[in-house]
Design a protein around this motif. Structure first.
Motif, PDB file in Angstrom:
ATOM      1  N   LEU A  81       0.826  -1.212   0.000  1.00 25.57           N
ATOM      2  CA  LEU A  81       0.000   0.000   0.000  1.00 25.57           C
ATOM      3  C   LEU A  81       0.858   1.258   0.000  1.00 25.57           C
ATOM      4  N   PRO A  82       0.304   2.346  -0.582  1.00 27.23           N
ATOM      5  CA  PRO A  82       1.013   3.623  -0.484  1.00 27.23           C
ATOM      6  C   PRO A  82       0.958   4.129   0.954  1.00 27.23           C
ATOM      7  N   SER A  83       1.743   5.135   1.247  1.00 26.70           N
ATOM      8  CA  SER A  83       1.742   5.702   2.588  1.00 26.70           C
ATOM      9  C   SER A  83       1.858   7.226   2.474  1.00 26.70           C
ATOM     10  N   PRO A  84       1.177   7.999   3.297  1.00 29.24           N
ATOM     11  CA  PRO A  84       0.197   7.577   4.296  1.00 29.24           C
ATOM     12  C   PRO A  84      -1.108   7.140   3.632  1.00 29.24           C
ATOM     13  N   VAL A  85      -1.864   6.309   4.382  1.00 28.07           N
ATOM     14  CA  VAL A  85      -3.085   5.745   3.813  1.00 28.07           C
ATOM     15  C   VAL A  85      -4.221   5.753   4.839  1.00 28.07           C
ATOM     16  N   GLY A  91     -19.855  -1.637   2.449  1.00 28.32           N
ATOM     17  CA  GLY A  91     -20.670  -2.745   2.968  1.00 28.32           C
ATOM     18  C   GLY A  91     -19.903  -3.523   4.013  1.00 28.32           C
ATOM     19  N   SER A  92     -19.366  -2.795   4.985  1.00 31.53           N
ATOM     20  CA  SER A  92     -18.481  -3.416   5.994  1.00 31.53           C
ATOM     21  C   SER A  92     -19.204  -4.465   6.829  1.00 31.53           C
ATOM     22  N   GLY A  93     -20.541  -4.333   6.992  1.00 31.47           N
ATOM     23  CA  GLY A  93     -21.213  -5.152   7.995  1.00 31.47           C
ATOM     24  C   GLY A  93     -20.540  -4.898   9.339  1.00 31.47           C
ATOM     25  N   VAL A  94     -20.391  -5.944  10.158  1.00 32.00           N
ATOM     26  CA  VAL A  94     -19.795  -5.762  11.487  1.00 32.00           C
ATOM     27  C   VAL A  94     -18.269  -5.624  11.419  1.00 32.00           C
ATOM     28  N   GLY A  95     -17.696  -5.845  10.248  1.00 28.11           N
ATOM     29  CA  GLY A  95     -16.269  -5.548  10.036  1.00 28.11           C
ATOM     30  C   GLY A  95     -15.292  -6.489  10.734  1.00 28.11           C
ATOM     31  N   LYS A  96     -15.773  -7.669  11.128  1.00 23.07           N
ATOM     32  CA  LYS A  96     -14.927  -8.568  11.932  1.00 23.07           C
ATOM     33  C   LYS A  96     -13.632  -8.953  11.221  1.00 23.07           C
ATOM     34  N   LYS A  97     -13.761  -9.308   9.915  1.00 21.57           N
ATOM     35  CA  LYS A  97     -12.587  -9.763   9.152  1.00 21.57           C
ATOM     36  C   LYS A  97     -11.568  -8.667   8.921  1.00 21.57           C
ATOM     37  N   THR A  98     -12.045  -7.422   9.000  1.00 24.20           N
ATOM     38  CA  THR A  98     -11.213  -6.276   8.635  1.00 24.20           C
ATOM     39  C   THR A  98     -10.107  -6.037   9.658  1.00 24.20           C
ATOM     40  N   ARG A  99     -10.314  -6.562  10.881  1.00 27.95           N
ATOM     41  CA  ARG A  99      -9.340  -6.372  11.955  1.00 27.95           C
ATOM     42  C   ARG A  99      -7.925  -6.718  11.512  1.00 27.95           C
ATOM     43  N   HIS A 100      -7.773  -7.868  10.800  1.00 26.59           N
ATOM     44  CA  HIS A 100      -6.431  -8.328  10.424  1.00 26.59           C
ATOM     45  C   HIS A 100      -5.688  -7.243   9.634  1.00 26.59           C
ATOM     46  N   LEU A 101      -6.402  -6.683   8.675  1.00 19.34           N
ATOM     47  CA  LEU A 101      -5.767  -5.710   7.805  1.00 19.34           C
ATOM     48  C   LEU A 101      -5.535  -4.379   8.528  1.00 19.34           C
ATOM     49  N   LEU A 102      -6.511  -3.965   9.330  1.00 19.71           N
ATOM     50  CA  LEU A 102      -6.338  -2.698  10.055  1.00 19.71           C
ATOM     51  C   LEU A 102      -5.138  -2.790  10.987  1.00 19.71           C
ATOM     52  N   GLU A 103      -4.967  -3.948  11.621  1.00 22.60           N
ATOM     53  CA  GLU A 103      -3.811  -4.110  12.517  1.00 22.60           C
ATOM     54  C   GLU A 103      -2.511  -4.013  11.726  1.00 22.60           C
ATOM     55  N   ALA A 104      -2.475  -4.695  10.579  1.00 24.15           N
ATOM     56  CA  ALA A 104      -1.247  -4.702   9.779  1.00 24.15           C
ATOM     57  C   ALA A 104      -0.943  -3.310   9.226  1.00 24.15           C
ATOM     58  N   VAL A 105      -1.979  -2.608   8.741  1.00 27.36           N
ATOM     59  CA  VAL A 105      -1.747  -1.275   8.172  1.00 27.36           C
ATOM     60  C   VAL A 105      -1.394  -0.292   9.295  1.00 27.36           C
ATOM     61  N   GLY A 106      -2.106  -0.395  10.405  1.00 28.91           N
ATOM     62  CA  GLY A 106      -1.877   0.519  11.536  1.00 28.91           C
ATOM     63  C   GLY A 106      -0.477   0.371  12.105  1.00 28.91           C
ATOM     64  N   ALA A 107       0.054  -0.848  12.059  1.00 30.64           N
ATOM     65  CA  ALA A 107       1.385  -1.103  12.630  1.00 30.64           C
ATOM     66  C   ALA A 107       2.459  -0.320  11.871  1.00 30.64           C
ATOM     67  N   GLY A 108       2.207  -0.023  10.598  1.00 32.48           N
ATOM     68  CA  GLY A 108       3.203   0.689   9.789  1.00 32.48           C
ATOM     69  C   GLY A 108       3.120   2.210   9.921  1.00 32.48           C
ATOM     70  N   LEU A 109       2.111   2.706  10.639  1.00 34.05           N
ATOM     71  CA  LEU A 109       1.950   4.159  10.738  1.00 34.05           C
ATOM     72  C   LEU A 109       2.888   4.723  11.792  1.00 34.05           C
ATOM     73  N   GLU A 110       3.412   5.927  11.498  1.00 33.41           N
ATOM     74  CA  GLU A 110       4.399   6.454  12.436  1.00 33.41           C
ATOM     75  C   GLU A 110       3.776   7.078  13.682  1.00 33.41           C
ATOM     76  N   GLN A 111       2.870   8.069  13.494  1.00 29.48           N
ATOM     77  CA  GLN A 111       2.330   8.699  14.710  1.00 29.48           C
ATOM     78  C   GLN A 111       0.828   8.508  14.843  1.00 29.48           C
TER      79      GLN A 111
END
Ligand code: SAH
Ligand code: AVI
Length: 330
Positions: A81-85, A91-111
Motif C-alpha cells: 500500500l502507499p503511505s500515508p493511507v 458494505g463493511s457489515g460488522v467488520g470482523k474480518k477487517t481487523r487483520h488488515l487494520l492491525e497490519a496497516v496501523g502497525a506501519g503508521l508512524e504517529q
C-alpha cells in the motif's frame, strides 16, 4: 427534529424519505413480470443479525475463506500500500474480518491512528463495527449507500494521503455483471491515481456446494430471505403471511450465479399500505431477492482492466475457492 405522523408509526423526517424510497422500490419491483426486490433491503437490524449467523454456518464457507486469506496475507497487502493511507470499507457489515488488515496497516503508521471509514446501509451493523474495531483504528461510520458514503469519506482526504478501499465478502457478486462494471467505473472516478482497491470474490465451485451454502438445512438463509417480507410488513404496513412463502436457492448456469427467490405456496394477494399496492401471486410464482455471482480468477483481472484499475496481486484459496484481489487506480 420534527416528527410526522405516518401510517401507524411516528417517524423522523429523514426516515420518512427512506420509507418513501423503500415503498417506491417495492411498488416497482413487485410490478415487474418477474417480481423482484433489491437485495439491499435484506439488511434491516434483524436481517443483519441473520447474515452474521449465516457466516457461521458450516455450509457457507465464503466468509471463512475470505477471512483466512486476509489473516494470512495482511502483512503482504499492507506492504503493497502507499503511505500515508486511510481505509474505506464498502458494505463493511460488522467488520470482523477487517481487523487483520487494520492491525497490519496501523502497525506501519508512524504517529497518528489509522482512520477507517466503514460504509453500510445498516446502522445496526455499523454500531457493532465501531465497537469491534475502535481499539485498532479511529472509526468513522457512515450510514450511507456505497457511492454517497464514498464521497463523504473521500472529502476527508488529507494532503498527500491515499485511500485503500475494501470491498470484501464477494459483495461485488450481488451486482448484475454489467452493473458491477459500471459500479467499478464510478468507484474509479471517486478515487485518485495511486489509491487501491481490495476486492474479495467467491469463485465458481461445485454446484451442490454452492446450492447448499444458500439453502442450509438449519434454515438460517431461509429466515434471512423471508425476513424481507417481514420487513415490508413492519415498515410499510404489508400483510404478507410469511408461512405462505418458501425460500428457494437456484443455480443459474448461464450467468454463473446463485439466485435467491421467495416462492408463493398458493394463489394469494397481499396488501402493502404505504405502497398503496395490492399484489397477486399465483401458486409457485416467485419474488427474486438476490443474485450472488461467482467468478473465474481471470474474469476478475479483466474486470479490473476494463474499469481503469491495474492488477497488483491476487491470492487464491483452494479448499473453498475464493480470490482476494488487490487493484490500483491507474
Ligand atoms: N463485508 C461484510 C458484510 C457483507 S454483507 C462481509 O464480508 O461479511 C453485505 C453488507 O453490505 C451488509 O452489511 C449490507 O447492509 C451492506 N449493503 C448492501 N447493499 C448496500 C448498499 N447499496 N450500500 C451500502 N451498504 C450496502
Ligand atoms: C453479502 N453477500 C455477498 C452474501 C452472498 O453470499 O451473496 C449475502 C448472502 N445471501 C445469502 N447468503 C449470504
Amino acid at each position: 427534529m420534527s416528527t410526522q405522523l405516518f401510517g401507524w408509526s411516528k417517524i423522523k423526517g429523514e426516515d420518512y424519505a427512506a420509507v418513501r424510497e423503500f415503498a417506491s422500490d417495492v411498488r416497482n419491483g413487485l410490478g415487474k413480470p418477474q417480481k423482484e426486490l433489491h437485495s439491499k433491503y435484506l439488511y434491516d437490524d434483524l436481517g443483519s443479525s441473520l447474515f452474521e449467523a449465516i457466516t457461521h454456518l458450516p455450509e457457507y464457507g465464503l466468509t471463512r475463506a475470505d477471512e483466512g486469506l486476509l489473516r494470512r496475507h495482511s502483512h503482504e497487502i499492507a506492504s503493497l500500500l502507499p503511505s500515508p493511507v486511510a481505509v474505506i470499507e464498502l458494505g463493511s457489515g460488522v467488520g470482523k474480518k477487517t481487523r487483520h488488515l487494520l492491525e497490519a496497516v496501523g502497525a506501519g503508521l508512524e504517529q497518528e491512528r489509522l482512520r477507517y471509514y466503514p460504509i453500510d446501509v445498516s446502522s445496526e451493523a455499523l454500531t457493532h463495527c465501531e465497537r469491534e474495531l475502535s481499539d485498532v483504528a479511529e472509526v468513522h461510520p457512515l450510514v450511507q449507500s456505497y457511492l454517497t458514503g464514498m464521497s463523504r469519506a473521500t472529502a476527508e482526504r488529507q494532503p498527500g494521503e491515499s485511500f485503500l478501499v475494501m470491498f470484501l465478502g464477494s459483495t461485488i457478486g450481488n451486482f448484475e455483471r454489467k452493473c458491477a462494471t459500471e459500479f467499478l467505473r464510478d468507484l474509479h472516478r471517486a478515487l485518485l491515481p495511486g489509491d487501491m482497491l481490495l476486492v474479495g470474490a467467491d469463485l465458481v465451485k461445485e454446484r451442490d456446494r454452492m446450492l447448499v451454502a444458500y439453502d442450509d438445512p438449519t434454515g438460517v438463509t431461509g429466515a434471512f430471505n423471508l425476513n424481507l417480507l417481514g420487513r415490508i410488513n413492519r415498515e410499510l404496513g404489508g400483510d404478507f403471511q410469511l408461512r405462505d412463502f418458501e425460500h428457494q436457492a437456484r443455480w443459474n448456469d448461464q450467468h454463473n450465479r446463485i439466485e435467491m427467490h421467495l416462492r408463493s405456496r398458493m394463489n394469494q394477494s397481499v396488501f402493502i399500505a404505504e405502497a398503496d399496492l395490492t399484489v397477486t401471486f399465483r401458486a409457485g410464482e416467485t419474488i427474486w431477492t438476490e443474485s450472488s455471482h461467482k467468478f473465474e480468477p481471470q474474469e476478475l483481472d479483466e474486470m479490473a482492466q476494463q474499469t481503469g484499475f491495474s492488477v497488483e496481486a491476487q491470492w487464491i484459496v483452494r479448499d473453498w475457492p475464493f480470490a482476494e484481489n488487490l487493484w490500483a487506480v491507474r
